[in-house]
Structures are given as C-alpha cells and as structure tokens.
Write a protein that holds these residues in place. Structure first.
Motif, mmCIF file in Angstrom:
data_model
loop_
_atom_site.group_PDB
_atom_site.id
_atom_site.type_symbol
_atom_site.label_atom_id
_atom_site.label_comp_id
_atom_site.label_asym_id
_atom_site.label_seq_id
_atom_site.Cartn_x
_atom_site.Cartn_y
_atom_site.Cartn_z
ATOM 1 N N SER A 73 21.530 41.883 20.805
ATOM 2 C CA SER A 73 20.686 42.976 20.313
ATOM 3 C C SER A 73 19.714 42.524 19.232
ATOM 4 C CB SER A 73 21.553 44.138 19.803
ATOM 5 O OG SER A 73 22.289 43.742 18.663
ATOM 6 N N ILE A 74 19.889 41.302 18.704
ATOM 7 C CA ILE A 74 18.965 40.778 17.687
ATOM 8 C C ILE A 74 18.397 39.430 18.123
ATOM 9 C CG2 ILE A 74 19.997 42.062 15.768
ATOM 10 C CD1 ILE A 74 21.371 39.351 14.964
ATOM 11 N N TYR A 75 18.257 39.225 19.412
ATOM 12 C CA TYR A 75 17.865 37.924 19.953
ATOM 13 C C TYR A 75 16.622 37.344 19.278
ATOM 14 C CZ TYR A 75 16.964 34.174 23.239
ATOM 15 O OH TYR A 75 16.743 32.929 23.787
ATOM 16 N N ASP A 76 15.589 38.127 19.088
ATOM 17 C CA ASP A 76 14.345 37.614 18.509
ATOM 18 C C ASP A 76 14.485 37.205 17.044
ATOM 19 O OD1 ASP A 76 13.020 37.862 20.907
ATOM 20 O OD2 ASP A 76 12.171 39.826 20.422
ATOM 21 N N VAL A 77 15.489 37.725 16.355
ATOM 22 C CA VAL A 77 15.672 37.410 14.933
ATOM 23 C C VAL A 77 17.029 36.748 14.665
ATOM 24 C CG1 VAL A 77 14.091 39.219 14.174
ATOM 25 C CG2 VAL A 77 16.526 39.740 14.357
ATOM 26 N N ARG A 78 17.685 36.268 15.719
ATOM 27 C CA ARG A 78 19.015 35.665 15.572
ATOM 28 C C ARG A 78 18.968 34.481 14.603
ATOM 29 N NH1 ARG A 78 16.452 33.670 19.810
ATOM 30 N NH2 ARG A 78 16.887 31.578 20.613
ATOM 31 N N PRO A 79 20.085 34.181 13.932
ATOM 32 C CA PRO A 79 20.104 33.104 12.940
ATOM 33 C C PRO A 79 20.124 31.714 13.577
ATOM 34 C CG PRO A 79 22.283 34.057 13.125
ATOM 35 C CD PRO A 79 21.374 34.897 13.989
ATOM 36 N N SER A 80 19.921 30.714 12.753
ATOM 37 C CA SER A 80 19.816 29.329 13.212
ATOM 38 C C SER A 80 21.027 28.831 14.010
ATOM 39 C CB SER A 80 19.505 28.389 12.051
ATOM 40 O OG SER A 80 20.460 28.517 11.038
ATOM 41 N N PRO A 81 22.282 29.159 13.650
ATOM 42 C CA PRO A 81 23.387 28.652 14.468
ATOM 43 C C PRO A 81 23.284 29.121 15.921
ATOM 44 C CG PRO A 81 24.233 29.488 12.399
ATOM 45 C CD PRO A 81 22.780 29.884 12.473
ATOM 46 N N CYS A 82 22.816 30.330 16.118
ATOM 47 C CA CYS A 82 22.660 30.866 17.474
ATOM 48 C C CYS A 82 21.477 30.203 18.185
ATOM 49 C CB CYS A 82 22.455 32.374 17.419
ATOM 50 S SG CYS A 82 23.800 33.246 16.592
ATOM 51 N N ARG A 83 20.424 29.932 17.463
ATOM 52 C CA ARG A 83 19.251 29.271 18.049
ATOM 53 C C ARG A 83 19.568 27.837 18.457
ATOM 54 N NH1 ARG A 83 14.443 31.936 17.178
ATOM 55 N NH2 ARG A 83 14.752 33.866 16.024
ATOM 56 N N GLU A 84 20.449 27.187 17.720
ATOM 57 C CA GLU A 84 20.756 25.778 17.968
ATOM 58 C C GLU A 84 21.818 25.574 19.047
ATOM 59 O OE1 GLU A 84 21.824 24.503 14.046
ATOM 60 O OE2 GLU A 84 19.792 24.825 13.297
ATOM 61 N N PHE A 85 22.592 26.584 19.340
ATOM 62 C CA PHE A 85 23.671 26.478 20.320
ATOM 63 C C PHE A 85 23.092 26.548 21.728
ATOM 64 C CE2 PHE A 85 27.390 27.630 22.745
ATOM 65 C CZ PHE A 85 28.411 26.979 22.089
ATOM 66 N N ASP A 86 23.564 25.681 22.617
ATOM 67 C CA ASP A 86 23.131 25.775 24.015
ATOM 68 C C ASP A 86 24.219 25.279 24.944
ATOM 69 O OD1 ASP A 86 22.924 22.955 24.383
ATOM 70 O OD2 ASP A 86 20.840 22.966 23.759
ATOM 71 N N VAL A 87 23.976 25.392 26.231
ATOM 72 C CA VAL A 87 24.988 25.050 27.231
ATOM 73 C C VAL A 87 25.316 23.565 27.265
ATOM 74 C CG1 VAL A 87 24.502 27.053 28.673
ATOM 75 C CG2 VAL A 87 23.298 24.902 29.097
ATOM 76 N N GLU A 88 24.521 22.727 26.641
ATOM 77 C CA GLU A 88 24.793 21.293 26.604
ATOM 78 C C GLU A 88 25.839 20.929 25.544
ATOM 79 O OE1 GLU A 88 23.793 19.013 28.833
ATOM 80 O OE2 GLU A 88 22.930 20.735 29.867
ATOM 81 N N HIS A 89 26.108 21.827 24.602
ATOM 82 C CA HIS A 89 27.146 21.576 23.608
ATOM 83 C C HIS A 89 28.524 21.627 24.268
ATOM 84 C CE1 HIS A 89 24.075 23.010 20.605
ATOM 85 N NE2 HIS A 89 24.558 21.948 19.985
ATOM 86 N N ALA A 90 29.397 20.711 23.904
ATOM 87 C CA ALA A 90 30.774 20.741 24.411
ATOM 88 C C ALA A 90 31.455 22.048 24.007
ATOM 89 C CB ALA A 90 31.559 19.541 23.889
ATOM 90 N N ALA A 91 31.026 22.609 22.886
ATOM 91 C CA ALA A 91 31.608 23.869 22.414
ATOM 92 C C ALA A 91 31.347 25.014 23.388
ATOM 93 C CB ALA A 91 31.064 24.214 21.038
ATOM 94 N N CYS A 92 30.298 24.910 24.181
ATOM 95 C CA CYS A 92 30.013 25.944 25.179
ATOM 96 C C CYS A 92 31.178 26.051 26.159
ATOM 97 C CB CYS A 92 28.701 25.634 25.902
ATOM 98 S SG CYS A 92 28.369 26.727 27.308
ATOM 99 N N ASN A 93 31.601 24.932 26.703
ATOM 100 C CA ASN A 93 32.716 24.969 27.654
ATOM 101 C C ASN A 93 34.036 25.342 26.980
ATOM 102 O OD1 ASN A 93 31.590 24.676 30.195
ATOM 103 N ND2 ASN A 93 31.477 22.456 30.019
#
Length: 107
Positions: A73-93
């Motif tokens: 609900s705040i995608y356009d203003v989400r904080p940096s940890p959310c912006r930096e996270f992606d599916v390539e991070h092992a943490a995603c799985n």
C-alpha cells in the motif's frame, strides 16, 4: 503480474528497520516518505514498519493473501530495505519457505 505480486513472503517474514530520514518529510524520503503512523520508533536512529516485529510478522503495508495476490500500500514511498530486497537474495527463498511456498529457481 510479477512473482512478487503473487508472493509477499518477505513482507510476512522479516523485520523492516530504517532510518527516520525516510519518513514523511524526511531528507532522504522517496516521494512523500513512509507514513509515520505506519512505523514505531526503536531508537533515535531506527524506526520499524508496524507489524514486522509481530509473531508471525506481517507488514502493515502488505495487502492481500501471501502466495496468492499481494500488493504494497506504500510501494512508491517504501523504505530502503524494501527497495533493496529482490528475488536474487537468498533471503527471498528463506521467506518463501517460511510461508510454505516453493523456492524460486536461481539464474
């Protein structure tokens, strides 16, 4: 629809801490910044998205059903940890596993 829009596991698995300068009106905020009412103070230098320290965690900004269809609900203003996270991070799985979802193949 992207894999993230059918997942949401990261938003229901991890604590989201960031510096208060990313809050609404902050010097390093995207757009209007993260709404203050969606955060809790942790220290003078850290705020946390509400719900991410609950047990089980679930970010207050996450809408929808994890593993089916979700959005932020705040995608356009989400904080940096959310912006930096992606599916390539092992943490995603790891998050997907915690939520009972299949791992994504690595490229």
């Amino acid at each position: 629809m992207s894999v993230c829009q059918t997942c949401g596991a990261c938003c229901a698995s991890f604590r989201v801490d960031f510096h208060p300068v990313e809050l609404a009106g902050g010097a390093f905020a995207w757009g209007q910044g993260v709404p203050v009412e969606m955060t809790v103070p942790v220290t003078p230098a850290i705020v946390r998205l509400c719900g991410t320290d609950a047990s089980p965690p679930r970010c207050v900004a996450l809408a929808g059903e994890v593993g089916v269809a979700v959005s932020c609900s705040i995608y356009d203003v989400r904080p940096s940890p959310c912006r930096e996270f992606d599916v390539e991070h092992a943490a995603c799985n790891r998050a997907r596993q915690r939520c009972g979802l299949a791992e994504l193949p690595r490229s």
